[in-house]
Write a protein that holds these residues in place. Structure first.
Motif, PDB file in Angstrom:
ATOM      1  N   ALA A  56      -4.116  -3.505   3.471  1.00 55.41           N
ATOM      2  CA  ALA A  56      -3.819  -2.232   2.641  1.00 55.41           C
ATOM      3  C   ALA A  56      -2.441  -2.640   3.222  1.00 55.41           C
ATOM      4  CB  ALA A  56      -4.366  -0.814   3.154  1.00 55.41           C
ATOM      5  N   MET A  57      -1.750  -2.804   1.707  1.00 51.73           N
ATOM      6  CA  MET A  57       0.008  -2.915   1.543  1.00 51.73           C
ATOM      7  C   MET A  57      -0.104  -0.992   1.185  1.00 51.73           C
ATOM      8  SD  MET A  57       2.578  -3.791   1.553  1.00 51.73           S
ATOM      9  CE  MET A  57       2.760  -6.125   1.716  1.00 51.73           C
ATOM     10  N   VAL A  58       1.036  -0.702   2.007  1.00 57.32           N
ATOM     11  CA  VAL A  58       2.145   0.795   1.544  1.00 57.32           C
ATOM     12  C   VAL A  58       3.073   0.388   0.802  1.00 57.32           C
ATOM     13  CG1 VAL A  58       2.494   2.990   1.954  1.00 57.32           C
ATOM     14  CG2 VAL A  58       0.887   2.129   2.866  1.00 57.32           C
ATOM     15  N   ILE A  59       3.785   0.209  -0.548  1.00 53.77           N
ATOM     16  CA  ILE A  59       4.876  -0.098  -1.134  1.00 53.77           C
ATOM     17  C   ILE A  59       6.083   1.620  -1.658  1.00 53.77           C
ATOM     18  CG2 ILE A  59       5.931  -1.444  -2.563  1.00 53.77           C
ATOM     19  CD1 ILE A  59       3.848  -3.361  -2.777  1.00 53.77           C
ATOM     20  N   ASP A  60       6.935   1.537  -1.425  1.00 53.61           N
ATOM     21  CA  ASP A  60       7.737   3.281  -1.756  1.00 53.61           C
ATOM     22  C   ASP A  60       7.928   3.087  -3.197  1.00 53.61           C
ATOM     23  OD1 ASP A  60       9.735   2.101  -1.840  1.00 53.61           O
ATOM     24  OD2 ASP A  60      11.000   3.257  -0.314  1.00 53.61           O
ATOM     25  N   ALA A  61       8.223   4.170  -3.464  1.00 53.10           N
ATOM     26  CA  ALA A  61       8.750   4.112  -4.942  1.00 53.10           C
ATOM     27  C   ALA A  61       9.616   3.360  -5.380  1.00 53.10           C
ATOM     28  CB  ALA A  61       8.805   5.418  -5.527  1.00 53.10           C
ATOM     29  N   GLY A  62      10.680   3.317  -4.364  1.00 52.49           N
ATOM     30  CA  GLY A  62      11.988   2.049  -5.412  1.00 52.49           C
ATOM     31  C   GLY A  62      11.047   0.330  -4.659  1.00 52.49           C
ATOM     32  N   GLY A  63      10.407   0.376  -4.584  1.00 54.44           N
ATOM     33  CA  GLY A  63       9.708  -1.067  -4.556  1.00 54.44           C
ATOM     34  C   GLY A  63       9.534  -1.583  -2.348  1.00 54.44           C
TER      35      GLY A  63
ATOM     36  N   LEU B   6      -3.472  -6.897 -10.956  1.00 52.34           N
ATOM     37  CA  LEU B   6      -1.844  -6.084 -11.118  1.00 52.34           C
ATOM     38  C   LEU B   6      -1.759  -5.801 -12.773  1.00 52.34           C
ATOM     39  CD1 LEU B   6      -0.519  -9.167  -9.292  1.00 52.34           C
ATOM     40  CD2 LEU B   6      -0.538  -6.983  -8.267  1.00 52.34           C
ATOM     41  N   ALA B   7      -2.029  -6.061 -13.477  1.00 51.22           N
ATOM     42  CA  ALA B   7      -2.206  -5.876 -14.987  1.00 51.22           C
ATOM     43  C   ALA B   7      -2.483  -4.243 -14.856  1.00 51.22           C
ATOM     44  CB  ALA B   7      -2.731  -6.584 -15.820  1.00 51.22           C
TER      45      ALA B   7
ATOM     46  N   GLN C 202       5.052  -8.798  -7.291  1.00 47.29           N
ATOM     47  CA  GLN C 202       4.939  -8.020  -7.846  1.00 47.29           C
ATOM     48  C   GLN C 202       4.682  -6.730  -7.877  1.00 47.29           C
ATOM     49  OE1 GLN C 202       2.184 -10.937 -10.747  1.00 47.29           O
ATOM     50  NE2 GLN C 202       2.287  -8.564 -12.051  1.00 47.29           N
ATOM     51  N   ALA C 203       3.691  -6.640  -6.840  1.00 43.31           N
ATOM     52  CA  ALA C 203       3.396  -4.960  -7.019  1.00 43.31           C
ATOM     53  C   ALA C 203       5.073  -4.206  -6.832  1.00 43.31           C
ATOM     54  CB  ALA C 203       2.593  -5.016  -6.009  1.00 43.31           C
ATOM     55  N   ALA C 204       5.229  -4.659  -6.079  1.00 38.80           N
ATOM     56  CA  ALA C 204       6.908  -3.772  -5.360  1.00 38.80           C
ATOM     57  C   ALA C 204       7.345  -3.426  -6.822  1.00 38.80           C
ATOM     58  CB  ALA C 204       7.577  -5.063  -4.461  1.00 38.80           C
ATOM     59  N   GLY C 205       7.475  -4.978  -7.719  1.00 40.00           N
ATOM     60  CA  GLY C 205       7.806  -4.683  -9.107  1.00 40.00           C
ATOM     61  C   GLY C 205       7.357  -3.907  -9.574  1.00 40.00           C
ATOM     62  N   ILE C 206       6.326  -3.355  -9.571  1.00 41.31           N
ATOM     63  CA  ILE C 206       5.500  -2.355 -10.878  1.00 41.31           C
ATOM     64  C   ILE C 206       5.706  -0.795 -10.367  1.00 41.31           C
ATOM     65  CG2 ILE C 206       3.330  -0.867 -10.944  1.00 41.31           C
ATOM     66  CD1 ILE C 206       2.305  -4.380 -11.173  1.00 41.31           C
ATOM     67  N   ALA C 207       5.884  -0.823  -8.629  1.00 39.58           N
ATOM     68  CA  ALA C 207       6.659   0.280  -8.251  1.00 39.58           C
ATOM     69  C   ALA C 207       7.606   0.716  -8.659  1.00 39.58           C
ATOM     70  CB  ALA C 207       6.519   0.009  -6.537  1.00 39.58           C
ATOM     71  N   ARG C 208       8.534   0.075  -8.581  1.00 41.93           N
ATOM     72  CA  ARG C 208      10.423   0.460  -9.500  1.00 41.93           C
ATOM     73  C   ARG C 208      10.120   0.721 -10.649  1.00 41.93           C
ATOM     74  NH1 ARG C 208      11.438  -4.628  -5.723  1.00 41.93           N
ATOM     75  NH2 ARG C 208      10.807  -5.645  -7.736  1.00 41.93           N
ATOM     76  N   ALA C 209       9.333   0.161 -11.445  1.00 38.26           N
ATOM     77  CA  ALA C 209       9.226   0.548 -12.342  1.00 38.26           C
ATOM     78  C   ALA C 209       8.607   1.639 -12.949  1.00 38.26           C
ATOM     79  CB  ALA C 209       8.798  -1.488 -13.520  1.00 38.26           C
ATOM     80  N   ALA C 210       7.470   1.607 -12.097  1.00 40.14           N
ATOM     81  CA  ALA C 210       6.967   2.840 -12.813  1.00 40.14           C
ATOM     82  C   ALA C 210       7.884   4.618 -12.044  1.00 40.14           C
ATOM     83  CB  ALA C 210       5.385   2.922 -12.342  1.00 40.14           C
TER      84      ALA C 210
END
Length: 268
Positions: free
Chosen positions: A97-104, A19-20, A68-76
């Protein structure tokens, strides 16, 4: 939209490290203008780790790693697609496979439908359907996992559903360079879609991954191609190019479905 692929990881890592690395790649890709980052099959845990380890590390679709990945997507500010072992509500484990948008926001979760040999069949249950097409950054995106893309029917179905980009987290190993070099560009050409093929690199137990991740245009030409090691590649995806390719090379329009009924029948 610009699309990025994180090829790797060269060495086995645990979930926090994976995740890092996803977070670092997300910010790197976003700094290069990418709106979507795709990581390989089973990115969070490793692929060739054995059924026991897969079962121990499997998580629900909305588990802690997804959060945690959703938080990464939102932050970036970038959408993410990555592979992981999913523990379904039915208790079965899926290669997902997970798909998360830019808003998390989670957009979809695809379960690998075509299992590759004993390596997959001993660890996973097969997904029972392809995930729907979703829109990311104005581009209609379908998702397959590794062996799924080697079945032309899978890509054609997503193309007929309107997909302009097929994202494929994968773990392609030696001696199958032909898939990355020939089959993937052929899938892009015959369906007039972009294909983003995100592979692992390095070695894992007895497997050596071939790398060669690629982003291929609807004319079958590479827009970006990785080497053998860890790498981030980026290329632009323009839906107008897919539209033009379909006008110039009308495979989809010229189909005759009435001839293909045998494709849905069991082989004798």
């Amino acid at each position: 939209m610009r699309v990025a692929i994180l090829q790797g990881l060269d060495a086995a890592v645990d979930k926090p490290e994976a995740l890092a690395r996803l977070e670092a790649a997300a910010f790197d890709a976003a700094s290069q203008g990418a709106g979507l980052l795709i990581a390989p099959e089973m990115f969070l845990t490793g692929y060739n780790i054995g059924p026991d380890a897969v079962g121990q590390m499997a998580e629900a679709v909305d588990g802690p790693s997804a959060q945690q990945a959703a938080g990464i997507a939102r932050a970036a500010g970038i959408a993410l697609i990555y592979g992981y072992p999913e523990r379904g509500a039915d208790g079965a484990v899926y290669n997902a496979a997970m798909v998360i948008d830019a808003g998390g926001k989670p957009l979809l979760n695809h379960r690998k439908c075509h299992l590759f040999g004993d390596l997959d069949r001993n660890a996973f249950s097969a997904g029972q359907d392809l995930a729907p097409v979703v829109t990311i950054g104005g581009v209609k995106v379908g998702v397959l996992i590794c062996y799924d893309v080697e079945f032309p029917e899978s890509v054609r179905r997503l193309a007929l559903a309107g997909a302009e980009l097929i994202a494929v987290p994968t773990a392609l190993m030696q001696p199958f360079d032909v898939i990355a070099k020939i089959v993937v560009p052929a899938r892009a050409f015959e369906n007039q879609v972009f294909v983003a093929y995100a592979n692992r690199s390095g070695s894992e137990a007895e497997l050596t991954y071939v790398g060669l991740s690629c982003i291929v245009a609807p004319d079958g030409v590479d827009l970006a191609r990785a080497g053998r090691g860890e790498e981030l590649i980026v290329a632009a995806i323009d839906p107008a190019v897919a539209d033009a390719a379909r006008a110039a090379n009308p495979y989809l329009a010229d189909r005759r479905p009435e001839l293909y009924g045998a494709l849905t029948r069991e082989r004798a």
